[in-house]
Motif scaffolding. Structure first.
Motif, PDB file in Angstrom:
ATOM      1  N   ARG A 248       0.823  -1.216   0.000  1.00 15.81           N
ATOM      2  CA  ARG A 248       0.000   0.000   0.000  1.00 15.81           C
ATOM      3  C   ARG A 248       0.857   1.265   0.000  1.00 15.81           C
ATOM      4  NH1 ARG A 248      -3.129   0.494   5.310  1.00 15.81           N
ATOM      5  NH2 ARG A 248      -4.116  -1.374   4.453  1.00 15.81           N
ATOM      6  N   PHE A 249       1.771   1.360   0.963  1.00 12.94           N
ATOM      7  CA  PHE A 249       2.570   2.576   1.073  1.00 12.94           C
ATOM      8  C   PHE A 249       3.626   2.656  -0.019  1.00 12.94           C
ATOM      9  CE2 PHE A 249       0.786   2.509   5.385  1.00 12.94           C
ATOM     10  CZ  PHE A 249       0.397   3.828   5.503  1.00 12.94           C
TER      11      PHE A 249
ATOM     12  N   VAL B  48      -6.184  -0.918  -5.028  1.00 15.40           N
ATOM     13  CA  VAL B  48      -6.482  -1.973  -6.000  1.00 15.40           C
ATOM     14  C   VAL B  48      -5.351  -2.989  -6.046  1.00 15.40           C
ATOM     15  CG1 VAL B  48      -6.765  -2.464  -8.461  1.00 15.40           C
ATOM     16  CG2 VAL B  48      -8.026  -0.567  -7.423  1.00 15.40           C
ATOM     17  N   LEU B  49      -4.107  -2.504  -6.067  1.00 14.50           N
ATOM     18  CA  LEU B  49      -2.966  -3.413  -6.171  1.00 14.50           C
ATOM     19  C   LEU B  49      -2.810  -4.254  -4.911  1.00 14.50           C
ATOM     20  CD1 LEU B  49      -0.970  -4.096  -8.355  1.00 14.50           C
ATOM     21  CD2 LEU B  49       0.667  -2.538  -7.324  1.00 14.50           C
ATOM     22  N   GLU B  50      -3.017  -3.648  -3.733  1.00 12.16           N
ATOM     23  CA  GLU B  50      -2.892  -4.432  -2.506  1.00 12.16           C
ATOM     24  C   GLU B  50      -4.008  -5.470  -2.413  1.00 12.16           C
ATOM     25  OE1 GLU B  50      -3.779  -2.919   1.453  1.00 12.16           O
ATOM     26  OE2 GLU B  50      -4.624  -1.100   0.580  1.00 12.16           O
ATOM     27  N   ALA B  51      -5.188  -5.149  -2.969  1.00 14.65           N
ATOM     28  CA  ALA B  51      -6.303  -6.103  -2.957  1.00 14.65           C
ATOM     29  C   ALA B  51      -5.967  -7.352  -3.762  1.00 14.65           C
ATOM     30  CB  ALA B  51      -7.558  -5.442  -3.515  1.00 14.65           C
ATOM     31  N   VAL B  52      -5.409  -7.156  -4.949  1.00 17.41           N
ATOM     32  CA  VAL B  52      -5.114  -8.271  -5.844  1.00 17.41           C
ATOM     33  C   VAL B  52      -3.930  -9.101  -5.343  1.00 17.41           C
ATOM     34  CG1 VAL B  52      -4.387  -8.904  -8.178  1.00 17.41           C
ATOM     35  CG2 VAL B  52      -6.076  -7.086  -7.853  1.00 17.41           C
ATOM     36  N   LEU B  53      -2.880  -8.432  -4.897  1.00 16.01           N
ATOM     37  CA  LEU B  53      -1.655  -9.135  -4.517  1.00 16.01           C
ATOM     38  C   LEU B  53      -1.714  -9.761  -3.129  1.00 16.01           C
ATOM     39  CD1 LEU B  53       1.109  -6.690  -5.844  1.00 16.01           C
ATOM     40  CD2 LEU B  53       0.183  -8.744  -6.946  1.00 16.01           C
ATOM     41  N   VAL B  54      -2.423  -9.111  -2.201  1.00 17.95           N
ATOM     42  CA  VAL B  54      -2.338  -9.561  -0.806  1.00 17.95           C
ATOM     43  C   VAL B  54      -3.699  -9.745  -0.137  1.00 17.95           C
ATOM     44  CG1 VAL B  54      -1.361  -9.078   1.470  1.00 17.95           C
ATOM     45  CG2 VAL B  54      -0.147  -8.319  -0.577  1.00 17.95           C
ATOM     46  N   VAL B  55      -4.545  -8.718  -0.196  1.00 14.06           N
ATOM     47  CA  VAL B  55      -5.724  -8.679   0.664  1.00 14.06           C
ATOM     48  C   VAL B  55      -6.732  -9.785   0.381  1.00 14.06           C
ATOM     49  CG1 VAL B  55      -7.687  -7.295   1.434  1.00 14.06           C
ATOM     50  CG2 VAL B  55      -5.478  -6.210   1.045  1.00 14.06           C
TER      51      VAL B  55
END
Length: 317
Positions: free
Chosen positions: A107-108, A139-146
């Motif tokens: 995220r950061f 969006v990127l943190e959702a796909v990769l991790v969350v």
């Protein structure tokens, strides 16, 4: 730039006031520092706030029919402690902890990478660009991790409510999920998760950017003390809760052990509305509000302070 001189009397020497020089360009945060600081902040925060996340998830999974198992927040805590002890409030912590560190790091890291390119000549990021950078990070943190992390967490918590829990730990649970459902079993509710995380971070970074710009005024390098950062973070967290709790409820249902009841995200939303009414979309709002405000405040405080420390020992300019 000329000096402005004022004559106080015919016999006095003119006193010249140099025109104020514009503040220097704000320092950019290297994405590497953001990844390190974000990961550390995420790990510490989740250890502090997990019990409220547990209660929130239990209340959202506790559907109205037949009748509800819990009568509220206090009853949920009471029943959990009576059945499983205090450690029951930390069931699923391992899955969330394993994911929280990379989640905050992504995220950061992504936010700083995008915002460094979106800032103006003085190094200032306007609120609209802050919103867009936050959206990209979410969006990127959702796909990769969350999404995989949250799916496993919800299945772990939901599993505890069954008569015979089948997951014996994080790695055993993940193995069982993948064995029975394939990798797609860890990516249930992806659409809802992307919508939730994207809107979450868009709202939070929009509010944080707006408040920081207001506080700093014309001095983009002005330091913000931790208490003020915490207040700004809690405000951003509250805004995100009221803005997207319905998406959080849908995401939780789509990732539970009874996700097979729903064909897709839209079907889930329609069934909740039809069977439980509009208020069901705001189940768990109060415990989520408390957790998120504390969560965002802690994360931003730790993040900002770690970045300051890294700036001393890690020169990137």
């Amino acid at each position: 730039m000329q000096d402005k001189c004022t004559f106080f009397s015919p016999f006095s020497r003119p006193r010249c006031l140099a025109a104020a020089a514009p503040a220097g360009r704000a320092k950019l945060t290297h994405p590497g520092k953001a990844i390190l600081a974000g990961g550390l902040a995420g790990g510490i925060e989740i250890c502090i706030t997990f019990p409220t996340e547990y209660v929130k998830t239990q209340l959202q999974l506790d559907e109205k029919a037949n009748p509800p198992k819990y009568r509220g927040i206090a009853d949920c805590v009471k029943q959990t402690v009576q059945s499983h002890g205090v450690k029951g409030l930390y069931r699923g912590l391992s899955s969330l902890l394993y994911g929280s560190i990379p989640k905050s790091a992504v995220r950061f890291g992504v936010f700083e990478f995008l915002s460094n390119r979106a800032k103006d000549e003085s190094g200032r990021l306007d609120s609209t660009k802050g919103l867009l950078c936050g959206l990209g990070a979410g969006v990127l943190e959702a796909v990769l991790v969350v999404c995989p992390m949250e799916t496993v967490k919800v299945k772990f918590i939901h599993d505890q409510t069954s008569a015979n829990p089948k997951y014996k730990g994080f790695f055993h649970g993940v193995g069982e999920i993948v064995r029975s459902e394939g990798l797609k079993g860890t990516y249930q509710g992806l659409t809802a998760t992307v919508l939730k995380q994207g809107s979450n971070q868009a709202i939070r970074f929009f509010v944080m950017t707006s408040l920081k710009n207001w506080y700093k005024g014309d001095d983009s390098n002005k330091n913000i003390n931790p208490f003020v950062t915490g207040v700004f973070g809690a405000t951003a967290g509250a805004a995100s809760v009221f803005g997207n709790t319905p998406l959080d409820v849908i995401k939780t249902r789509m990732q539970g052990l009874e996700a097979h009841k729903y064909k897709n995200t839209v079907d889930c939303a329609l069934k909740i509305l039809r069977n439980e009414g509009l208020t069901a979309f705001y189940k768990g709002t109060i415990p989520r509000l408390g957790r998120v405000c504390l969560d965002v405040a802690i994360v931003f405080i730790i993040y900002e302070e770690v970045v300051k420390a890294l700036n001393v020992v890690w020169k990137t300019d």
